[in-house]
Design a protein around this motif. Structure first.
Motif, PDB file in Angstrom:
ATOM      1  N   TRP A 198       8.368   7.326 -12.003  1.00 55.73           N
ATOM      2  CA  TRP A 198       8.616   6.537 -10.794  1.00 55.73           C
ATOM      3  C   TRP A 198      10.024   5.947 -10.793  1.00 55.73           C
ATOM      4  N   LEU A 199      10.421   5.345 -11.874  1.00 55.44           N
ATOM      5  CA  LEU A 199      11.751   4.754 -11.946  1.00 55.44           C
ATOM      6  C   LEU A 199      12.640   5.599 -12.849  1.00 55.44           C
TER       7      LEU A 199
ATOM      8  N   SER B  23       1.681   9.036  -6.122  1.00 53.78           N
ATOM      9  CA  SER B  23       1.996  10.431  -5.828  1.00 53.78           C
ATOM     10  C   SER B  23       3.020  10.983  -6.824  1.00 53.78           C
ATOM     11  N   VAL B  24       4.058  10.206  -7.102  1.00 60.52           N
ATOM     12  CA  VAL B  24       5.099  10.663  -8.030  1.00 60.52           C
ATOM     13  C   VAL B  24       4.553  10.757  -9.447  1.00 60.52           C
ATOM     14  N   VAL B  25       3.844   9.743  -9.889  1.00 61.75           N
ATOM     15  CA  VAL B  25       3.293   9.741 -11.251  1.00 61.75           C
ATOM     16  C   VAL B  25       2.205  10.801 -11.394  1.00 61.75           C
ATOM     17  N   GLY B  26       1.404  11.004 -10.336  1.00 63.99           N
ATOM     18  CA  GLY B  26       0.349  12.010 -10.375  1.00 63.99           C
ATOM     19  C   GLY B  26       0.880  13.428 -10.472  1.00 63.99           C
TER      20      GLY B  26
ATOM     21  N   ALA C  81      13.902   2.686  -4.360  1.00 62.50           N
ATOM     22  CA  ALA C  81      14.755   1.516  -4.165  1.00 62.50           C
ATOM     23  C   ALA C  81      14.545   0.923  -2.776  1.00 62.50           C
ATOM     24  N   LEU C  82      14.395   1.774  -1.779  1.00 61.57           N
ATOM     25  CA  LEU C  82      14.170   1.289  -0.421  1.00 61.57           C
ATOM     26  C   LEU C  82      12.877   0.494  -0.341  1.00 61.57           C
ATOM     27  N   LEU C  83      11.826   0.990  -0.963  1.00 63.44           N
ATOM     28  CA  LEU C  83      10.546   0.268  -0.956  1.00 63.44           C
ATOM     29  C   LEU C  83      10.647  -1.062  -1.695  1.00 63.44           C
ATOM     30  N   ILE C  84      11.251  -1.040  -2.863  1.00 67.07           N
ATOM     31  CA  ILE C  84      11.342  -2.270  -3.664  1.00 67.07           C
ATOM     32  C   ILE C  84      12.200  -3.307  -2.946  1.00 67.07           C
ATOM     33  N   PHE C  85      13.352  -2.886  -2.415  1.00 70.23           N
ATOM     34  CA  PHE C  85      14.224  -3.833  -1.720  1.00 70.23           C
ATOM     35  C   PHE C  85      13.598  -4.331  -0.425  1.00 70.23           C
ATOM     36  N   THR C  86      12.851  -3.479   0.257  1.00 64.13           N
ATOM     37  CA  THR C  86      12.194  -3.914   1.493  1.00 64.13           C
ATOM     38  C   THR C  86      11.132  -4.952   1.199  1.00 64.13           C
TER      39      THR C  86
ATOM     40  N   GLY D 250       0.825  -1.212   0.000  1.00 63.88           N
ATOM     41  CA  GLY D 250       0.000   0.000   0.000  1.00 63.88           C
ATOM     42  C   GLY D 250       0.853   1.254   0.000  1.00 63.88           C
ATOM     43  N   THR D 251       1.914   1.257   0.796  1.00 67.04           N
ATOM     44  CA  THR D 251       2.838   2.391   0.818  1.00 67.04           C
ATOM     45  C   THR D 251       3.516   2.563  -0.534  1.00 67.04           C
ATOM     46  N   TYR D 252       3.937   1.446  -1.113  1.00 67.96           N
ATOM     47  CA  TYR D 252       4.577   1.481  -2.430  1.00 67.96           C
ATOM     48  C   TYR D 252       3.630   2.080  -3.471  1.00 67.96           C
ATOM     49  N   LEU D 253       2.392   1.593  -3.503  1.00 73.61           N
ATOM     50  CA  LEU D 253       1.420   2.091  -4.492  1.00 73.61           C
ATOM     51  C   LEU D 253       1.097   3.563  -4.263  1.00 73.61           C
ATOM     52  N   ALA D 254       0.990   3.987  -2.996  1.00 73.66           N
ATOM     53  CA  ALA D 254       0.698   5.388  -2.705  1.00 73.66           C
ATOM     54  C   ALA D 254       1.849   6.290  -3.139  1.00 73.66           C
TER      55      ALA D 254
END
Length: 164
Positions: free
Chosen positions: A22-23, A14-17, A98-103, A6-10
């Motif tokens: 995002w990447l 936010s970035v894309v909006g 990166a922190l979100l993806i690696f976590t 959920g945090t990742y999607l939010a």
């Protein structure tokens, strides 16, 4: 995992909006490895249920064969994940995504390793003539943990690797 995803999607929304990407261009999330990992876990779900059925039927030979195949597929999943980490180009210090993806991915690798340990322990318990026949609760529990682990990766596969 629901909170992490959920945090990742939010964060991504936010970035894309706001018109950003995002990447960064230096990051590549290949689709081949995550897809192979997904189908490997799908195959391992079949083998873990084969082990469950073999334990119910007191068929030790098929039980050990199925548990061994499941563990080999699990090890292949973990190995491919570490290879994928090296291929992405994500840098923990400079990229917040990166922190979100690696976590998320790292927590799932830990979950897969723990599920393999649980399966291995139940296999050793079956060596001692426990958890066979009607009393196969340990193998059933290990299969349930494996199913949940594979289902969570299915969601991770879609959220992180497919939709990028």
């Amino acid at each position: 995992f629901a909170g992490l995803l959920g945090t990742y999607l939010a964060q991504r929304a936010s970035v894309v909006g706001s018109g950003g990407t995002w990447l960064p261009d230096s990051v590549t999330l290949p689709l081949t490895q995550p897809t192979i990992m997904f189908f490997g876990l799908v195959m391992s779900v079949v083998t873990v249920h084969w082990a469950q059925q073999a334990s119910r039927n007191e068929d030790r030979q098929n039980l050990y064969l199925a548990l061994g195949l499941t563990l080999v597929l699990g090890l292949a999943y973990v190995n491919m994940h570490f290879y994928l980490f090296a291929q992405t180009g994500l840098e923990l210090g400079t990229q917040p995504q990166a922190l979100l993806i690696f976590t998320i991915a790292g927590a799932h690798v830990v979950m897969a390793i723990l599920a393999m340990v649980f399966l291995g322990l139940m296999g050793f318990r079956a060596l001692g003539n426990q958890y066979l026949g009607r009393h196969n609760d340990g193998i059933v529990a290990a299969a349930l943990v494996w199913d949940v682990m594979a289902a969570i990766y299915g969601v991770i596969w879609i959220v992180i690797y497919i939709t990028k």
